[in-house]
Design an enzyme around this catalytic site. Structure first.
Site, PDB file in Angstrom:
ATOM      1  N   GLY A  15       0.777  -1.233   0.000  1.00  0.00           N
ATOM      2  CA  GLY A  15       0.000   0.000   0.000  1.00  0.00           C
ATOM      3  C   GLY A  15       0.807   1.281   0.000  1.00  0.00           C
ATOM      4  N   ASN A  17       1.500   3.057  -2.555  1.00  0.00           N
ATOM      5  CA  ASN A  17       0.792   3.996  -3.444  1.00  0.00           C
ATOM      6  C   ASN A  17      -0.491   4.516  -2.801  1.00  0.00           C
ATOM      7  OD1 ASN A  17       2.144   4.299  -6.215  1.00  0.00           O
ATOM      8  ND2 ASN A  17       2.346   2.113  -5.760  1.00  0.00           N
ATOM      9  N   LYS A  68     -16.703 -14.170  -8.986  1.00  0.00           N
ATOM     10  CA  LYS A  68     -16.323 -12.746  -9.047  1.00  0.00           C
ATOM     11  C   LYS A  68     -17.551 -11.840  -9.086  1.00  0.00           C
ATOM     12  CE  LYS A  68     -12.903 -11.693 -11.864  1.00  0.00           C
ATOM     13  NZ  LYS A  68     -11.635 -11.081 -11.414  1.00  0.00           N
ATOM     14  N   ARG A  94      -6.119  -8.517  -8.824  1.00  0.00           N
ATOM     15  CA  ARG A  94      -7.214  -9.231  -9.498  1.00  0.00           C
ATOM     16  C   ARG A  94      -7.706  -8.434 -10.689  1.00  0.00           C
ATOM     17  NH1 ARG A  94      -9.106 -13.221  -6.512  1.00  0.00           N
ATOM     18  NH2 ARG A  94      -7.865 -13.286  -4.625  1.00  0.00           N
ATOM     19  N   HIS A 112       0.762   0.647 -13.173  1.00  0.00           N
ATOM     20  CA  HIS A 112       1.520  -0.560 -13.490  1.00  0.00           C
ATOM     21  C   HIS A 112       3.009  -0.205 -13.586  1.00  0.00           C
ATOM     22  CE1 HIS A 112       2.268  -4.554 -14.970  1.00  0.00           C
ATOM     23  NE2 HIS A 112       3.096  -4.014 -15.845  1.00  0.00           N
TER      24      HIS A 112
END
Ligand code: GRF
Length: 191
Positions: A15, A17, A68, A94, A112
């Site tokens: 965490g 970010n 999901k 996910r 990313h």
């Protein structure tokens, strides 16, 4: 706090970010608020960070749900209850499914640790180092149904020097992420 855009961060791990966004949102000219953490690993350190800042947490264990669609329906209810306008994926491990994609179309972004479309997937930093590239970087993009695909909003390059270890490159990437992500979020919510 009226008028601030309400953001939910989705995260699965450390965490850092999430922390960068919380810190940025708390400075004087903030235009957004981190109103919720959504976490699929209740023991993750990011949950400790959220508790330290009194940020509400929605945590769930995916295997407790049928599929999901079922856990995303639960998450969607919580997002709506907290009046969330934007979703930021920051180390959320996910794929987002149709339930959330449709409800928040164009309003989900991901960070990313590579220059996409190079090195998508779980280990963007390790894959780049193993490939021997001399330049990698960070990408922030809108999320679609694919893995690390979707329109690119911002990229910043990071140079890999001779002799850099994996840990060196990770440090450089994270330092860039912690500046770039809050900057992109500010630009987005102002539009
Ligand atoms: C970051 O490198 C991000 O780009 C990737 O996952 C990592 C999360 O790190 N998607 P942290 O949990 O924010 O420290």
């Amino acid at each position: 706090m009226g008028g601030l855009s309400k953001i939910a961060v989705f995260a699965s791990g450390n965490g850092s970010n999430f922390q960068a966004l919380v810190d940025d949102a708390r400075i004087a000219e903030a235009v957004y608020e981190i109103a919720l953490l959504v976490c699929d690993r209740p023991a993750a350190y990011v949950c400790t960070r959220a508790r330290a800042h009194d940020i509400p947490i929605v945590s769930f264990v995916p295997k407790d749900y049928h599929d999901k669609a079922e856990y995303e329906a639960f998450v969607l209810e919580q997002l709506q209850a907290h009046h969330i306008e934007w979703i930021v994926l920051a180390g959320y491990m996910r794929l987002i499914g149709p339930t959330l994609l449709h409800a928040y179309e164009g309003r989900i972004i991901n960070i990313h640790p590579s220059l996409l479309p190079s090195f998508p997937g779980k280990d963007g930093i390790g894959d780049a180092v193993r490939h021997g590239v001399k330049v990698t970087g960070v990408t922030v993009h809108i999320v679609d149904a694919g893995l690390d695909t979707g329109p690119i909003l911002a990229q910043q390059a990071v140079t890999i020097a001779d002799g850099d270890t994996l840990a060196d490159v990770e440090d450089k990437i994270h330092a860039v992420e912690h500046i770039l992500l809050p900057k992109v979020v500010r630009q987005l919510v102002r539009k």
